[in-house]
Structures are given as C-alpha cells and as structure tokens.
Design an enzyme around this catalytic site. Structure first.
Site, PDB file in Angstrom:
ATOM      1  N   CYS A   1      -0.347  31.822 -62.129  1.00  0.00           N
ATOM      2  CA  CYS A   1      -0.623  30.625 -61.317  1.00  0.00           C
ATOM      3  C   CYS A   1      -0.839  30.942 -59.842  1.00  0.00           C
ATOM      4  CB  CYS A   1       0.496  29.602 -61.489  1.00  0.00           C
ATOM      5  SG  CYS A   1       0.603  29.002 -63.184  1.00  0.00           S
TER       6      CYS A   1
ATOM      7  N   HIS B   1      -0.007  24.742 -55.391  1.00  0.00           N
ATOM      8  CA  HIS B   1      -0.274  24.885 -56.822  1.00  0.00           C
ATOM      9  C   HIS B   1       0.300  23.659 -57.530  1.00  0.00           C
ATOM     10  CE1 HIS B   1      -0.441  26.164 -60.860  1.00  0.00           C
ATOM     11  NE2 HIS B   1       0.853  26.414 -60.969  1.00  0.00           N
TER      12      HIS B   1
ATOM     13  N   ASN C   1      -1.243  21.399 -65.132  1.00  0.00           N
ATOM     14  CA  ASN C   1      -1.202  22.715 -64.493  1.00  0.00           C
ATOM     15  C   ASN C   1      -2.400  23.534 -64.984  1.00  0.00           C
ATOM     16  OD1 ASN C   1      -0.671  25.325 -63.677  1.00  0.00           O
ATOM     17  ND2 ASN C   1       1.486  25.304 -64.269  1.00  0.00           N
TER      18      ASN C   1
END
Ligand code: COA
Length: 323
Positions: free
Chosen positions: A114, A250, A280
């Site tokens: 990520c 993020h 996500n």
C-alpha cells in the site's frame, strides 16, 4: 544543479463494475452496517478480465498526460507501484510503456504494497532531481480482487481495484515557494512482515496466493507510524501542521484517516477521502484521491499537500508536495 519534480498532471481509471456492501453480504457472513462502521467503506470497483493492471495503468496515464497537455512521446521514465502485477515479468510498467507507444526511456515496477505509490514517487523524484529523467509517469495500479480470498470476511470486504497516475516534470525553479516535490521519506521494517502478506509465491499452483492480515496490529502500527511520518516530513522542511493545506492519505480505513487528520489539526474537509467509494486500492489509492481533489477544484496551485501511506512490509512513508 539539482532539479525539482513538478506535478503537472493527474489521471485515474476505475473498473466499471461496482460492488456494494450488500452485494458482498449475499456471499459472506457480513453486513453493510459492520463494514461501514469499522472501515467507512460503502462500495468498491472490481475489475473485469480485460481490466488488467497494465490496462488500468495505461488508461490512468493517458488521462494524466491529457490533463498535463504533454505528449506520451515526451515520457522518459515510467515507475509503477503494484503488488498485483499481471505477470512476474515483464514489469507492468513496461507493458504500460508499450501501450502508450513508447520505445525510449526506462520503466520498472515498485513492490511496496500500500506504500507503492509513495515509493514509486520517491524513486521517480530521485531520477528527476539528478537529471536522469525529465518527464516521468508515476502510477499506482492494483487488481486486489485477484489476491483476495473471497471466503475470508475479515479481508475481502476491505479492498478494491483501480489505478491512478501523475506526471512529473523536471523544473529548474527550486526555491522554498517553488512548486514540486519538497521531500519524500521512506521507511520499512521487515520484522513486521507477517502482519500483512500474501501467502504464496509466483509459480506455485497450490491454492495459495491470498492476502492474510492481522487487522488490529496493522491498525495500531498505521496510526503510530503515520503520525511519525507526518512529523518527519514537516520537520525536514522546517514546517508545522498549520502549513499543511491538504492531507491525501492512503485510503485503508476511515478511522485511520480521521485519526491522522486530527493529529495534524486539520478540519475534516481538508482531508481527502475516497475510501467510502473505492475501498482500499493499495498503491492506487493516493493518486486516485489526489486526482479527484485536483479535478474537482479543491486542491489548487501552490497548496501544500501531504501524502502518506503504510502497507505490507511493513513499509511506510510520506511525500510533501507544493502543487
Ligand atoms: N463482517 C462482520 N464481522 C466481521 C467482519 C466482517 N467483514 N470481519 C471481522 N468480523 C468480526 C470478527 O470476526 C470479530 O468477531 P469476534 O469478536 O466474534 O471474534 C469482530 O468482527 C471484530 O473483529 P476485529 O478484527 O477485532 O475488528 P476491528 O475493529 O479491528 O476491525 C479491521 C477490523 C480490519 C476493519 C481493522 O482492524 C482495520 O481496519 N485494520 C487495519 C487494516 C488496514 O488498514 N489494512 C491495510 C493496511 S494497508
């Protein structure tokens, strides 16, 4: 003389198919209420077979180049953050390069889960600062739907697919108020590698290859490490929380995002949130969120934007950008 990387274009691609929490609740033991309360997620985009990592990365890149008004032929570097490449090799970045009709320059993938976009941005920035590239595409593209265990309710509700891209251009203007990437900071700690990982390797055909996560521990690390990353970025630039116009974090969980906004003392409307609609999307989440806020006019020229991410590895980091 060192150069500065100026961010001159943003672009995105999201798969057409949207899957709601209620849709998921038909196949796993979960509910819209649980997912929204714990994560802030309402829906996610899920790629069709033709919406590959390279396809989405190339579409986002075309959009970013169009917004920048720069011809693809001017790109001499492509860095693509992903942990769901279409193939082990060639790198998805070179597939994107080919899709854009480029034969020159160089292209490579970055694997930092990520944090992939922050790592890719830092790499491209270093090449630009040292004169090794002049016009870079930095892409985050992910097809997490391929590595999610659709029977595991603790992870399958959290992720989505998509791609975002930015165009960086070398600029000779490097003063404190000049636009561009002011700093990047990268960190990793492999001793925490088993908190969030994929349980298989390329070429193993034994039913492995799915995301596994210790959600509570990752949550704890995220809040602590991202707070430290924000402080590190601001201190390195002699700035304080009040200088930050926008936080583009993020997008993993609304509760982590809210905690970071509070920590920086930012009003909620100064924190860009897309996790509700995209879930996500790993390395794609920051460029997707950044592009949305640039395109709808929230983020303007000269605004100071803090980007930050934490992901499997653990990896984490920040970028401070004057738009
Ligand atoms: N639907 C319904 N119930 C669920 C569920 C789901 N999709 N997933 C888990 N549960 C259950 C658990 O089984 C557990 O039940 P139990 O108490 O009977 O054992 C309960 O909900 C609480 O689970 P827990 O894991 O403690 O929830 P949580 O509040 O920590 O939230 C996350 C889980 C994953 C949302 C949260 O930990 C998180 O966001 N962590 C960070 C993850 C992250 O950011 N990852 C990416 C980093 S890049």
């Amino acid at each position: 003389m060192p150069l500065r990387s100026r961010l001159v274009g943003v672009g995105t691609y999201l798969p057409e198919r949207v899957v709601s929490n209620d849709d998921l609740a038909r196949t796993v033991d979960t509910s819209d209420e649980w997912i929204r309360e714990r994560t802030g997620i309402r829906q996610r985009h899920i790629a069709a077979p033709h919406e590959t990592c390279a396809f989405m990365g190339a579409e986002a890149s075309r959009a970013a180049l169009a917004q920048a008004g720069i011809a693809a032929s001017e790109v001499d570097l492509v860095v693509l953050g992903t942990s769901t490449p279409d193939q082990a090799f060639p790198a998805t970045a070179v597939r994107v390069q080919a899709a854009l009709g480029l034969k020159g320059g160089f292209a490579f993938d970055v694997s930092a889960a990520c944090s992939g976009f922050i790592y890719a941005l830092a790499a491209a920035d270093a090449f630009i600062q040292t004169g090794k590239a002049r016009t870079a595409l930095v892409i985050g593209s992910e097809v997490y739907s391929r590595i999610v265990d659709w029977n595991d309710r603790t992870t399958c509700v959290l992720f989505g697919d998509g791609a975002g891209a930015v165009v960086l251009r070398a600029s000779e203007e490097v003063g404190p108020e000049a636009p561009g990437i002011l700093s990047t900071h990268l960190n990793s700690d492999g001793t925490a590698g088993d908190l969030l990982f994929v349980d298989g390797a390329v070429g193993r055909h034994d039913g492995t290859g799915f995301i596994r996560m210790n959600g509570r521990e990752v949550f704890r690390h995220a809040v602590a490490k991202l707070s430290a990353a924000a402080d590190e970025a601001l201190a390195a630039n002699g700035m304080s929380h009040e200088d930050v116009d926008w936080l583009v974090p993020h997008q993993a969980n609304k509760r982590i995002i809210d905690a970071m906004g509070k920590k920086l003392g930012l009003a909620p409307e100064r924190v860009v949130v897309t996790v509700d609609r995209h879930a996500n999307t790993s390395a794609a989440s920051i460029p997707l969120a950044l592009a949305e806020a640039v395109r709808d006019g929230r983020i303007r020229r000269n605004d100071l934007v803090l980007l930050e991410a934490l992901g499997g590895g653990l990896t984490w980091g920040s970028a401070l950008v004057r738009m």
